[in-house]
Design a protein around this motif. Structure first.
Motif, short mmCIF file in Angstrom:
data_model
loop_
_atom_site.label_atom_id
_atom_site.label_comp_id
_atom_site.label_asym_id
_atom_site.label_seq_id
_atom_site.Cartn_x
_atom_site.Cartn_y
_atom_site.Cartn_z
N ALA A 1 51.84 46.11 44.04
CA ALA A 1 53.23 45.89 44.43
C ALA A 1 53.69 44.48 44.06
O ALA A 1 54.83 44.27 43.63
N MET A 2 52.79 43.50 44.21
CA MET A 2 53.13 42.13 43.82
C MET A 2 53.26 42.01 42.31
O MET A 2 54.13 41.28 41.80
N ASN A 3 52.43 42.73 41.58
CA ASN A 3 52.51 42.74 40.11
C ASN A 3 53.93 43.13 39.68
O ASN A 3 54.51 42.53 38.78
N ALA A 4 54.48 44.13 40.36
CA ALA A 4 55.81 44.64 40.01
C ALA A 4 56.92 43.64 40.31
O ALA A 4 58.01 43.74 39.74
N LEU A 5 56.65 42.68 41.19
CA LEU A 5 57.67 41.68 41.53
C LEU A 5 57.64 40.47 40.60
O LEU A 5 58.54 39.63 40.64
#
Length: 224
Positions: free
Chosen positions: A132-136
């Motif tokens: 999820a952090m990768n996507a941000l």
């Protein structure tokens, strides 16, 4: 019996005010001498313009980055810690559990140059959160993780599993906290599974100490 993750979050709710006092009075020697500066230098070394502090606590890193002209956004699962960060001058701080971040139930913004997690990844299944952090992150963006060094934290039991922090030696009333120990290979596998590429590994150490104080991992979201 409640799941360890639930007890972990409950312990933070219980310990929040004691934690704020411990951080702001400099009661944790390793942070004062080594690990706070190590995290700050690792972040600054990437020259980000916009940073998300995952598990920001009472906001010391948010303030340090803002003082250096960096836009810093924080998120934490405990409302008391978030309120402390806001009161100390950090206006862009969100309350959200890691489950809510994974499910995108709380909007903490996107297109970050860098996301950091300073001793904040304590639960077992971190791969969905890291993804999820990768996507941000912007393509080519950086993830900086500082955690207990697996070698020094293993205490003779070098395998993934739940451990307990009793906060022995800390002043105040503390509730014991479960946390998930993972080996170095487990950390690296989690980053890989979440779509990151490891670009740096540091072992911050006080010059007068024979053992490292932490493990610091620097990873990137691929540009393509």
């Amino acid at each position: 019996m409640p799941a360890p993750e639930s007890i972990l979050l409950q312990s933070w709710h219980h310990n929040a005010r004691s934690w704020i006092e411990a951080i702001r009075t400099g009661a944790i020697e390793s942070r004062q001498q080594v690990t706070d500066q190590a995290m700050l230098l690792a972040v600054m070394g990437r020259q980000p313009e916009r940073v998300l502090d995952l598990g920001c606590g009472e906001g010391w890193l948010l303030r340090a980055l803002a003082d250096r002209g960096i836009e810093a956004v924080g998120v934490d699962g405990d409302a008391t810690l978030v309120e402390a960060a806001r009161t100390a001058g950090s206006s862009s701080v969100h309350v959200a559990s890691y489950e809510e971040l994974v499910e995108a139930k709380v909007n903490v913004g996107i297109d970050y140059d860098l996301i950091c997690a300073n001793f904040a990844l304590l639960h077992q299944d971190i791969i969905p959160l890291l993804a999820a952090m990768n996507a941000l992150l912007l393509p080519g963006g950086t993830l900086v993780i500082q955690t207990l060094h697996p070698w020094t934290a293993a205490a003779g039991d070098y395998q993934d599993g739940w451990r307990q922090e009793t906060f022995a030696g800390f002043k105040g009333q503390w509730q014991p906290m479960p946390w998930y120990f993972r080996t170095l290979s487990s950390w690296l596998n989690a980053l890989d599974m979440a779509g990151f590429r490891l670009v740096g590994l540091q072992e911050p150490q006080h010059p007068q100490s024979p053992v490292p104080q932490s493990l610091l991992l620097v990873a990137e979201r691929p540009k393509k």
